[in-house]
Write an enzyme that holds these catalytic residues in place. Structure first.
Site, short mmCIF file in Angstrom:
data_model
loop_
_atom_site.label_atom_id
_atom_site.label_comp_id
_atom_site.label_asym_id
_atom_site.label_seq_id
_atom_site.Cartn_x
_atom_site.Cartn_y
_atom_site.Cartn_z
N GLU A 42 -59.34 -48.34 -39.02
CA GLU A 42 -60.49 -48.47 -38.14
C GLU A 42 -60.95 -48.96 -39.32
O GLU A 42 -61.17 -48.66 -39.87
CB GLU A 42 -61.14 -47.52 -36.83
CG GLU A 42 -62.09 -48.51 -36.60
CD GLU A 42 -63.06 -47.07 -35.84
OE1 GLU A 42 -62.96 -46.29 -35.58
OE2 GLU A 42 -63.88 -47.93 -35.14
N ARG A 267 -54.46 -33.09 -40.90
CA ARG A 267 -55.16 -33.63 -41.83
C ARG A 267 -55.04 -33.29 -43.16
O ARG A 267 -54.65 -32.36 -43.31
CB ARG A 267 -56.80 -34.69 -40.80
CG ARG A 267 -56.83 -33.53 -40.74
CD ARG A 267 -58.84 -33.95 -40.47
NE ARG A 267 -59.40 -35.37 -41.31
CZ ARG A 267 -59.97 -36.03 -40.38
NH1 ARG A 267 -58.43 -36.28 -39.32
NH2 ARG A 267 -59.56 -36.86 -41.02
N LYS A 277 -64.84 -40.77 -43.03
CA LYS A 277 -65.74 -41.95 -43.26
C LYS A 277 -67.56 -42.07 -43.22
O LYS A 277 -67.85 -43.00 -43.79
CB LYS A 277 -65.37 -43.06 -42.89
CG LYS A 277 -63.97 -43.28 -43.55
CD LYS A 277 -63.19 -44.79 -42.50
CE LYS A 277 -62.53 -44.30 -41.15
NZ LYS A 277 -61.77 -45.48 -40.96
#
Ligand code: ATP
Ligand code: MG
Length: 567
Positions: A42, A267, A277
């Site tokens: 994204e 992850r 982020k």
């Protein structure tokens, strides 16, 4: 460009669980023998080392199985997305070595198709327009232990739904007034299946579609459609989407369109840093760092500026592997992989970070000699270079002690050491200023030891590096440490956030450093090993004869110690 996955040329390795699935699918011909993966960022921030794990995995699988790899921007949320992020992501994925060929896609290019499919679902009685507010929707959803309640708008007629959805699209309602929801099951044990929102009204300008749309698809609705449109075979994502997989499958099943397989993996988390982020953006916005590419950041642009090579990051991703359990990887493992690569590839140079002036009293005034130095002992093809030697030199302050303790073998009054690639020198006199600080050493050299050995066979216990004063270039050197003092930065006192654990000493700036002149034409991102001092990289702040170097890593490998502790 280096290939991320060279395994296919080497002896067979044990396949990770995702590659096993892919290999089985290839064997069975599940996807007609095709393999097609994607990396779907994204564009709401810069990529970090966690994303590198996903890129290496997706691109590595495509490369290993002769498949294809797409770079696709999952740009379905207009609020936080920007062109700056798109540009940086493209640069970083390319730098890391993943090749999407001509397959660069944007989820927003599929908005019309997504809309048409939503209309199909309405026509099938599988989606409805709901007038509940966001807060009511939350209440109606129920909890893990309690079933939800049906929305009072759930049984609208197909005609009414089509009409309202069209008017939503046409901009007739304000933000948040209505949503389009999937009609699944408000008592479903998986909360994601309790009539999830597919579209919301948002009168916001999108970085690509501008004001064409005022309804935007939710991630769960959009993602599977994007994968389907692109013919992805294995849609690889992180574990937090495991609970969303039933929904991913439901949408594609109801539409009866091409249906990729979603596979989840753990992850990457790293000690002493943050990897979201949102938090990285906070560090930038609140100026805890100089920007997304601050060399202390775990972003790919930060690591690049710090001096990390793509190869080092690829190797790290290979070493950590992929599995189904969340864990935190020790930062020193990343540095270990870094050193393995830089040791092989970085040209050596001599640099004095904290200079101490040395005058060779018996060396002729005004004379300069060019001595041969090896560029990289690990790579003899890298050749040799000339290093100038003259009467006045700089050595590292820490390489001299006036009153050395027992185990200090470097320079001291009356003691002889070797100057790397040059001569033996002996310290004859220590010159001090009025305050008693040492300002200079007077030494003598032995002309017979040129190149580093004494013909009479006498030994010295230390070899130190040096730079000729008349030839040195001046530089600023930035030394970095972990951005956070705690292994887990989120472990903060009540009422404090992760920034409370910022390391106040994560950046130390040295000025007046002396670097050998071979570096006078260096360009940003050039990587070096400053002998005995560590790995360094020329910083982009270098210009017009003003040099700045970042320390990428010290030479000392702490990973070996960590491993010893663990075994
Ligand atoms: P963040 O949590 O940092 O905001 P994100 O998941 O929201 O990251 P995306 O842009 O959606 O960021 O991520 C793109 C891809 O990278 C996704 O497939 C995501 O699963 C993967 N990814 C993100 N963070 C990690 C990580 N730490 N380790 C491995 N893969 C990751
Ligand atoms: Mg995400």
């Amino acid at each position: 460009m280096t290939s991320i996955n060279e395994e296919s040329n080497q002896e067979p390795q044990r396949l990770d669980f995702i590659r096993q699935i892919v290999a089985e699918d290839c064997e069975k011909g599940t996807w007609g023998g095709r393999v097609h993966t994607r990396f779907p960022p994204e564009p709401n921030g810069y990529l970090h080392i966690g994303h590198a794990k996903s890129i290496c995995l997706n691109y590595g699988i495509a490369a290993q199985f002769g498949g294809k790899f797409n770079l696709r921007f999952d740009d379905t949320n207009p609020c936080k997305e920007e062109q700056e992020y798109v540009d940086s992501i493209i640069e970083d994925v390319r730098w890391l070595g993943a090749d999407w060929e001509d397959r660069l896609f944007f989820g927003s290019d599929y908005f019309q198709q997504m809309y048409d499919w939503a209309v199909d679902l309405i026509k099938k009685g599988k989606a409805y327009v709901c007038d509940l507010t966001a807060e009511q929707t939350r209440e109606y959803r129920g909890t893990l232990t309690q079933p939800g309640k049906n929305s009072p708008w759930r049984d609208r007629s197909i005609e009414e739904n089509l009409d309202l959805f069209t008017r939503m699209k046409e901009g007739q309602f304000p933000d948040g007034a209505r949503t389009l929801k999937a009609k699944i099951d408000m008592a479903h044990p998986n909360l994601n299946m309790r009539d999830p929102v597919m579209y919301r009204i948002l009168h916001a300008s999108h970085h690509r579609t501008k004001d064409n749309w005022c309804i935007y698809p939710m991630y769960d609705w959009a993602h599977g459609l994007e994968d389907s449109i692109e013919g992805i075979t294995h849609s690889i994502c992180t574990l937090e989407f495991e609970n969303h997989r039933p929904l991913y499958d439901w949408f594609l099943d109801q539409l009866d369109i091409y249906h990729p397989r979603q596979i989840e993996f753990a992850r990457l988390n790293l000690t002493n840093t943050v990897m979201s982020k949102r938090k990285l953006l906070q560090l930038v916005k609140d100026r805890h760092v100089s920007g997304w590419d601050d060399p202390r950041m775990p972003t790919l642009c930060g690591l690049r500026r710090r001096g990390y090579s793509p190869q080092a990051i690829q190797n790290f991703c290979k070493v950590i592997g992929v599995n189904k359990f969340n864990s935190t990887v020790d930062f020193s493992l990343l540095e270990h992989c870094l050193r393995e690569d830089l040791n092989k590839t970085s040209p050596r140079a001599m640099a004095v970070l904290n200079p101490l002036r040395v005058v060779i009293t018996n060396y002729p005034e005004g004379q300069t000699e060019e001595l041969d130095a090896v560029n990289n002992p690990e790579d003899l093809a890298a050749g040799t270079r000339k290093v100038p030697f003259s009467k006045v030199l700089y050595i590292e302050q820490e390489d001299f002690m006036e009153n050395p303790p027992k185990k200090f073998f470097r320079l001291a009054p009356g003691r002889e050491v070797r100057l790397r690639y040059a001569y033996f020198i002996k310290c004859r006199q220590v010159i001090k200023d009025q305050s008693g600080s040492i300002v200079e050493l007077h030494c003598t050299f032995d002309p017979d030891t040129r190149g580093g050995d004494a013909p009479d066979g006498r030994k010295v216990k230390a070899t130190i590096h040096w730079v000729s004063a008349a030839h040195a270039i001046n530089a600023e050197v930035r030394l970095y440490d972990h951005l956070f003092t705690k292994e887990n930065p989120d472990d903060a006192e009540d009422g404090q956030d992760f920034t409370a654990n910022l390391n106040p000493d994560s950046l130390r700036i040295l000025t007046g450093c002396k670097i050998e002149p071979a570096l006078k034409n260096t360009k940003p991102l050039d990587r070096w090993q400053f002998e005995r001092m560590g790995y360094f990289c020329t910083d982009s702040d270098s210009r017009d004869g003003r040099f700045v170097f970042n320390r990428t890593a010290t030479l000392k490998d702490t990973w070996a110690k960590v491993q010893q502790k663990q075994s």
